[in-house]
Scaffold this motif. Structure first.
Motif, PDB file in Angstrom:
ATOM      1  N   UNK A   1      50.072  47.382  43.179  1.00  0.00           N
ATOM      2  CA  UNK A   1      50.415  46.878  41.853  1.00  0.00           C
ATOM      3  C   UNK A   1      50.877  45.440  42.017  1.00  0.00           C
ATOM      4  N   UNK A   2      50.361  44.592  41.189  1.00  0.00           N
ATOM      5  CA  UNK A   2      50.740  43.188  41.208  1.00  0.00           C
ATOM      6  C   UNK A   2      51.776  42.945  40.112  1.00  0.00           C
ATOM      7  N   UNK A   3      52.806  42.193  40.447  1.00  0.00           N
ATOM      8  CA  UNK A   3      53.834  41.857  39.464  1.00  0.00           C
ATOM      9  C   UNK A   3      54.403  40.490  39.788  1.00  0.00           C
ATOM     10  N   UNK A   4      54.938  39.856  38.766  1.00  0.00           N
ATOM     11  CA  UNK A   4      55.560  38.558  38.949  1.00  0.00           C
ATOM     12  C   UNK A   4      56.973  38.563  38.416  1.00  0.00           C
ATOM     13  N   UNK A   5      57.615  37.417  38.553  1.00  0.00           N
ATOM     14  CA  UNK A   5      58.979  37.278  38.071  1.00  0.00           C
ATOM     15  C   UNK A   5      59.013  37.450  36.556  1.00  0.00           C
ATOM     16  N   UNK A   6      58.011  36.888  35.886  1.00  0.00           N
ATOM     17  CA  UNK A   6      57.924  37.036  34.434  1.00  0.00           C
ATOM     18  C   UNK A   6      56.460  37.142  34.045  1.00  0.00           C
ATOM     19  N   UNK A   7      56.222  37.632  32.862  1.00  0.00           N
ATOM     20  CA  UNK A   7      54.869  37.728  32.337  1.00  0.00           C
ATOM     21  C   UNK A   7      54.785  36.799  31.146  1.00  0.00           C
ATOM     22  N   UNK A   8      54.209  35.638  31.353  1.00  0.00           N
ATOM     23  CA  UNK A   8      54.137  34.680  30.252  1.00  0.00           C
ATOM     24  C   UNK A   8      52.720  34.216  29.962  1.00  0.00           C
ATOM     25  N   UNK A   9      51.721  34.881  30.562  1.00  0.00           N
ATOM     26  CA  UNK A   9      50.352  34.449  30.304  1.00  0.00           C
ATOM     27  C   UNK A   9      49.348  35.503  30.735  1.00  0.00           C
ATOM     28  N   UNK A  10      48.139  35.339  30.267  1.00  0.00           N
ATOM     29  CA  UNK A  10      47.030  36.181  30.707  1.00  0.00           C
ATOM     30  C   UNK A  10      46.607  35.729  32.100  1.00  0.00           C
ATOM     31  N   UNK A  11      45.748  36.503  32.734  1.00  0.00           N
ATOM     32  CA  UNK A  11      45.238  36.114  34.047  1.00  0.00           C
ATOM     33  C   UNK A  11      44.470  34.804  33.890  1.00  0.00           C
ATOM     34  N   UNK A  12      44.751  33.881  34.749  1.00  0.00           N
ATOM     35  CA  UNK A  12      44.199  32.537  34.709  1.00  0.00           C
ATOM     36  C   UNK A  12      42.678  32.541  34.862  1.00  0.00           C
ATOM     37  N   UNK A  13      41.990  31.752  34.059  1.00  0.00           N
ATOM     38  CA  UNK A  13      40.529  31.682  34.095  1.00  0.00           C
ATOM     39  C   UNK A  13      39.974  31.200  35.423  1.00  0.00           C
ATOM     40  N   UNK A  14      40.683  30.306  36.100  1.00  0.00           N
ATOM     41  CA  UNK A  14      40.219  29.849  37.407  1.00  0.00           C
ATOM     42  C   UNK A  14      40.342  30.969  38.441  1.00  0.00           C
ATOM     43  N   UNK A  15      41.397  31.782  38.342  1.00  0.00           N
ATOM     44  CA  UNK A  15      41.533  32.947  39.229  1.00  0.00           C
ATOM     45  C   UNK A  15      40.374  33.907  39.007  1.00  0.00           C
ATOM     46  N   UNK A  16      40.040  34.135  37.746  1.00  0.00           N
ATOM     47  CA  UNK A  16      38.920  35.019  37.414  1.00  0.00           C
ATOM     48  C   UNK A  16      37.632  34.481  38.036  1.00  0.00           C
ATOM     49  N   UNK A  17      37.407  33.175  37.901  1.00  0.00           N
ATOM     50  CA  UNK A  17      36.162  32.569  38.392  1.00  0.00           C
ATOM     51  C   UNK A  17      36.028  32.655  39.911  1.00  0.00           C
ATOM     52  N   UNK A  18      37.084  32.319  40.656  1.00  0.00           N
ATOM     53  CA  UNK A  18      36.957  32.313  42.124  1.00  0.00           C
ATOM     54  C   UNK A  18      36.936  33.719  42.699  1.00  0.00           C
ATOM     55  N   UNK A  19      37.527  34.679  42.016  1.00  0.00           N
ATOM     56  CA  UNK A  19      37.425  36.063  42.485  1.00  0.00           C
ATOM     57  C   UNK A  19      36.055  36.641  42.170  1.00  0.00           C
ATOM     58  N   UNK A  20      35.481  36.240  41.047  1.00  0.00           N
ATOM     59  CA  UNK A  20      34.131  36.686  40.698  1.00  0.00           C
ATOM     60  C   UNK A  20      33.130  36.268  41.776  1.00  0.00           C
ATOM     61  N   UNK A  21      33.385  35.139  42.431  1.00  0.00           N
ATOM     62  CA  UNK A  21      32.505  34.686  43.516  1.00  0.00           C
ATOM     63  C   UNK A  21      32.428  35.711  44.651  1.00  0.00           C
ATOM     64  N   UNK A  22      33.471  36.534  44.795  1.00  0.00           N
ATOM     65  CA  UNK A  22      33.497  37.585  45.821  1.00  0.00           C
ATOM     66  C   UNK A  22      33.200  38.961  45.237  1.00  0.00           C
TER      67      UNK A  22
ATOM     68  N   UNK B   1      34.814  40.321  42.673  1.00  0.00           N
ATOM     69  CA  UNK B   1      36.064  40.943  42.230  1.00  0.00           C
ATOM     70  C   UNK B   1      36.254  40.633  40.756  1.00  0.00           C
ATOM     71  N   UNK B   2      36.356  41.668  39.945  1.00  0.00           N
ATOM     72  CA  UNK B   2      36.494  41.525  38.498  1.00  0.00           C
ATOM     73  C   UNK B   2      37.964  41.477  38.102  1.00  0.00           C
ATOM     74  N   UNK B   3      38.398  40.341  37.566  1.00  0.00           N
ATOM     75  CA  UNK B   3      39.784  40.202  37.120  1.00  0.00           C
ATOM     76  C   UNK B   3      39.919  40.039  35.614  1.00  0.00           C
ATOM     77  N   UNK B   4      38.829  39.890  34.897  1.00  0.00           N
ATOM     78  CA  UNK B   4      38.931  39.550  33.480  1.00  0.00           C
ATOM     79  C   UNK B   4      39.628  40.633  32.657  1.00  0.00           C
TER      80      UNK B   4
END
Length: 136
Positions: A17-38, A40-43
């Motif tokens: 399970x992934x968690x952060x100090x706070x939740x203030x945003x959706x998953x970042x579009x750049x994270x989605x893009x670079x994981x998609x290269x491997x 990995x679906x993050x959207x």
């Protein structure tokens, strides 16, 4: 990125399970893009905080290890787990969110962070259970 990478590399070998100090945003579009290269679906992933994890029924005492990717998350993890017997590791991973001018420079920073996370996982947990996909 870390949760997606862990699930891709190690499948059902561990509960993640992934968690952060706070939740203030959706998953970042750049994270989605670079994981998609491997492959990995993050959207469809949603960011969540430690507090939300507790509210949704994840008992931190049931985990064996917390990997913190920022000093703030390390402090929070240590505070929340001070009465539990589990490891908290800090992996100093590049924070790509404010780096790079232009799309390609930003993608490059995110790829660097993604690859740092992947390399630390392979170091810590050994060879992947699942196929890793094409490396960039």
């Amino acid at each position: 990125m870390a949760e997606g990478l862990m699930k891709r590399l190690y499948g059902q070998r561990a509960y993640v399970q992934s968690a952060g100090v706070k939740n203030d945003m959706e998953v970042d579009g750049f994270s989605i893009a670079v994981c998609q290269e491997l492959g990995i679906e993050l959207s469809r992933h949603r960011s969540r905080s430690f507090e939300e994890m507790k509210e949704w029924g994840d008992d931190l005492s049931q985990f064996d290890l917390i990997v913190a990717l920022s000093p703030a998350s390390q402090r929070m993890a240590l505070e929340l787990t001070r009465f539990y017997h589990l490891e908290v590791e800090y992996w100093p991973i590049l924070d790509p969110t404010g780096l790079g001018e232009g799309r390609e420079a930003k993608l490059s920073a995110y790829r660097q962070a993604r690859d740092q996370i992947r390399d630390r996982m392979l170091q810590r947990f050994g060879p992947p259970t699942e196929p890793e996909g094409d490396k960039p």
